[in-house]
Design an enzyme around this catalytic site. Structure first.
Site, mmCIF file in Angstrom:
data_model
loop_
_atom_site.group_PDB
_atom_site.id
_atom_site.type_symbol
_atom_site.label_atom_id
_atom_site.label_comp_id
_atom_site.label_asym_id
_atom_site.label_seq_id
_atom_site.Cartn_x
_atom_site.Cartn_y
_atom_site.Cartn_z
ATOM 1 N N LYS A 46 8.209 2.102 -6.317
ATOM 2 C CA LYS A 46 8.945 2.399 -5.085
ATOM 3 C C LYS A 46 10.399 2.014 -5.333
ATOM 4 C CE LYS A 46 9.037 3.684 -0.701
ATOM 5 N NZ LYS A 46 8.766 5.070 -0.258
ATOM 6 N N ASP B 256 4.399 6.730 -2.443
ATOM 7 C CA ASP B 256 3.956 7.590 -1.331
ATOM 8 C C ASP B 256 3.668 9.005 -1.837
ATOM 9 O OD1 ASP B 256 6.708 7.777 -1.839
ATOM 10 O OD2 ASP B 256 7.278 8.027 0.265
ATOM 11 N N ASP C 123 -8.510 3.319 -4.683
ATOM 12 C CA ASP C 123 -9.492 3.696 -3.654
ATOM 13 C C ASP C 123 -9.310 5.153 -3.243
ATOM 14 O OD1 ASP C 123 -10.558 1.110 -3.556
ATOM 15 O OD2 ASP C 123 -10.713 1.134 -1.367
ATOM 16 N N TYR D 78 0.274 -10.038 -5.204
ATOM 17 C CA TYR D 78 -0.980 -10.804 -5.096
ATOM 18 C C TYR D 78 -0.793 -12.259 -5.511
ATOM 19 C CZ TYR D 78 -4.395 -7.074 -4.172
ATOM 20 O OH TYR D 78 -5.155 -6.080 -3.609
HETATM 21 C C1 IPM Z 1 -10.216 -4.442 -5.860
HETATM 22 C C2 IPM Z 1 -10.511 -5.189 -4.602
HETATM 23 C C3 IPM Z 1 -9.906 -6.573 -4.688
HETATM 24 C C4 IPM Z 1 -8.406 -6.403 -4.823
HETATM 25 C C5 IPM Z 1 -10.249 -7.503 -3.524
HETATM 26 C C6 IPM Z 1 -11.748 -7.682 -3.371
HETATM 27 C C7 IPM Z 1 -9.569 -8.836 -3.631
HETATM 28 O O1 IPM Z 1 -10.061 -4.475 -3.504
HETATM 29 O O2 IPM Z 1 -10.586 -4.947 -6.957
HETATM 30 O O3 IPM Z 1 -9.632 -3.359 -5.788
HETATM 31 O O4 IPM Z 1 -7.690 -6.225 -3.838
HETATM 32 O O5 IPM Z 1 -7.923 -6.461 -5.949
HETATM 33 MG MG MG Z 2 -9.320 -2.505 -3.968
#
Ligand code: IPM
Ligand code: MG
Length: 378
Positions: free
Chosen positions: A196, A229, A257, A145
């Site tokens: 990984k 994975d 997620d 990131y």
């Molecule tokens: C999260 C979100 C953020 C990320 C986005 C909105 C930049 O998906 O906090 O998980 O990728 O970190």
């Molecule tokens: Mg996210």
């Protein structure tokens, strides 16, 4: 009476999309704890996003920067909303990623708890959800990131090439791994580190540093490793096997997620992002629901406020140092769900759907009930 100096300062920033709606319910909950339980706090509300941008030309106005700068804890709603021609570049400057980086909020805790009351509306089968209670600790301020170089370039043959850099240093790995080991000691004493390392040098260093820290300081904690994975598969197959999972920025983004589905709804998930401990022993923190701004339902008053409200529980535990109040709030949410309070995202077919505000009401009345029961017992 507490004087201002031992008041914990909270900046409340609803942001965009459904952020302000869900945050408004959390504010009611915080007010309840201040009034009924004497939790010493001050709240300062501030704006972020498209609304202040249209008024002041800034996504993050000076007043908001100041409120967040002086705060011990930031209660954040959501970011991301309707794009206009001018906003994208400005939005970037004031973005959530910028805040994470500015306050060095490197340890992102995302607890995944499956609530039995919601098993009918959760995608996994009820037997898979049984006993699910783990925390993903995602490294939040480095990795791909933030790695340099990054960019988009045009090659001599006219093709475009986008590129990013995945990178981790010893200290970046060790400080987040330390958070994981320390948290595990307060839970079931298990850490699973995800990488990984069969492919990426970054992950080779990650794994070696986690192992070294474990050997030096945390050998009492049970440590395992999974490739990312396989971790994704295990989260779907048997999420109850995990206690604390620690991983880098992008793997943590994706896995959290995926794990969210085990809790029934993304709308249920809280998070805390913690910075380093300063010389006064304080630790800046940002609390936010994991869900985004959900522009499709923004302004309708139907969003689930529980992710935000449970983020307040994390704030009570981690910043305000009020573990009993944190337990009380989590219990109240359980009670509200057990008696059938449901927003649209967690409602079984045919069930009555509460508005955002009504879900706030349900939690407040459950708080009264649970607190009353505790008083009787005392
Ligand atoms: C999260 C979100 C953020 C990320 C986005 C909105 C930049 O998906 O906090 O998980 O990728 O970190
Ligand atoms: Mg996210």
């Amino acid at each position: 009476m507490n004087n201002r100096s031992n008041m914990v300062k909270i900046a409340v920033v609803g942001g965009e999309g459904i952020g302000p709606e869900v945050t408004a319910q959390s504010r009611r909950v915080l007010n309840w704890f201040a009034a009924k339980r004497g939790v010493p706090m001050t709240m300062r509300e501030a704006q972020y996003g498209i609304i202040p941008y249209l008024a002041t030309g800034k996504v993050l106005p000076d007043d908001t920067v100041e409120a967040m700068g002086e705060a011990d804890a930031i209660l954040w709603g959501a970011t991301g909303g309707p794009e206009t021609k001018e906003v994208p570049a400005a939005r970037k400057a004031g973005s959530l990623l910028g805040l994470r980086s500015k306050y060095d909020l490197y340890a992102n805790l995302r607890p995944i708890v499956a609530n039995p009351a919601l098993s009918d509306s959760a995608p996994p089968k009820a037997h898979v959800l049984k006993g699910v209670d783990f925390v993903i600790i995602r490294e939040l301020t480095s990795g791909i990131y933030f790695g340099e170089p990054r960019g988009i370039e045009t090659l001599v043959d006219g093709q475009r090439r986008g590129f990013n850099t995945e990178q981790y240093t010893t200290s970046q790995i060790r400080r987040v791994a330390r958070s994981a080991f320390e948290l595990a000691r307060t839970r079931r004493n298990k850490v699973c580190s995800v990488d990984k390392a069969n492919v990426l040098e970054t992950s080779v260093v990650w794994r070696e540093e986690v192992i070294a820290l474990h050997r030096e300081e945390f050998s009492d904690v049970d440590l395992t490793h999974l490739y990312v994975d396989n971790a994704a598969m295990q989260i779907v197959r048997e999420p109850a096997q995990f206690d604390v999972m620690v991983t880098g920025n992008i793997f943590g983004d994706i896995l959290s997620d995926c794990a969210a589905m085990a809790s029934g709804s993304l709308g249920m998930l809280p998070s805390a992002s913690l910075g380093p401990v300063d010389k006064f022993g304080r630790r800046k923190a940002l609390y936010e629901p994991v869900h985004g701004s959900a522009p499709d339902i923004a302004g309708k008053g139907i969003a689930n406020p529980l992710g935000s409200i449970l983020s307040v529980a994390m704030m009570l535990r981690l910043t305000l140092n009020r573990p009993e109040d944190a337990d009380l709030l989590e219990k109240a949410v359980d009670v509200a769900l057990a008696v059938g309070a449901r927003t649209a995202d967690i409602a079984e077919p045919g069930a009555k759907k509460l508005s955002t505000m009504e879900m706030g009401d349900a939690v407040l009345s459950a708080l009264e009930k649970v607190a009353g029961r505790e008083r009787e017992r005392a």
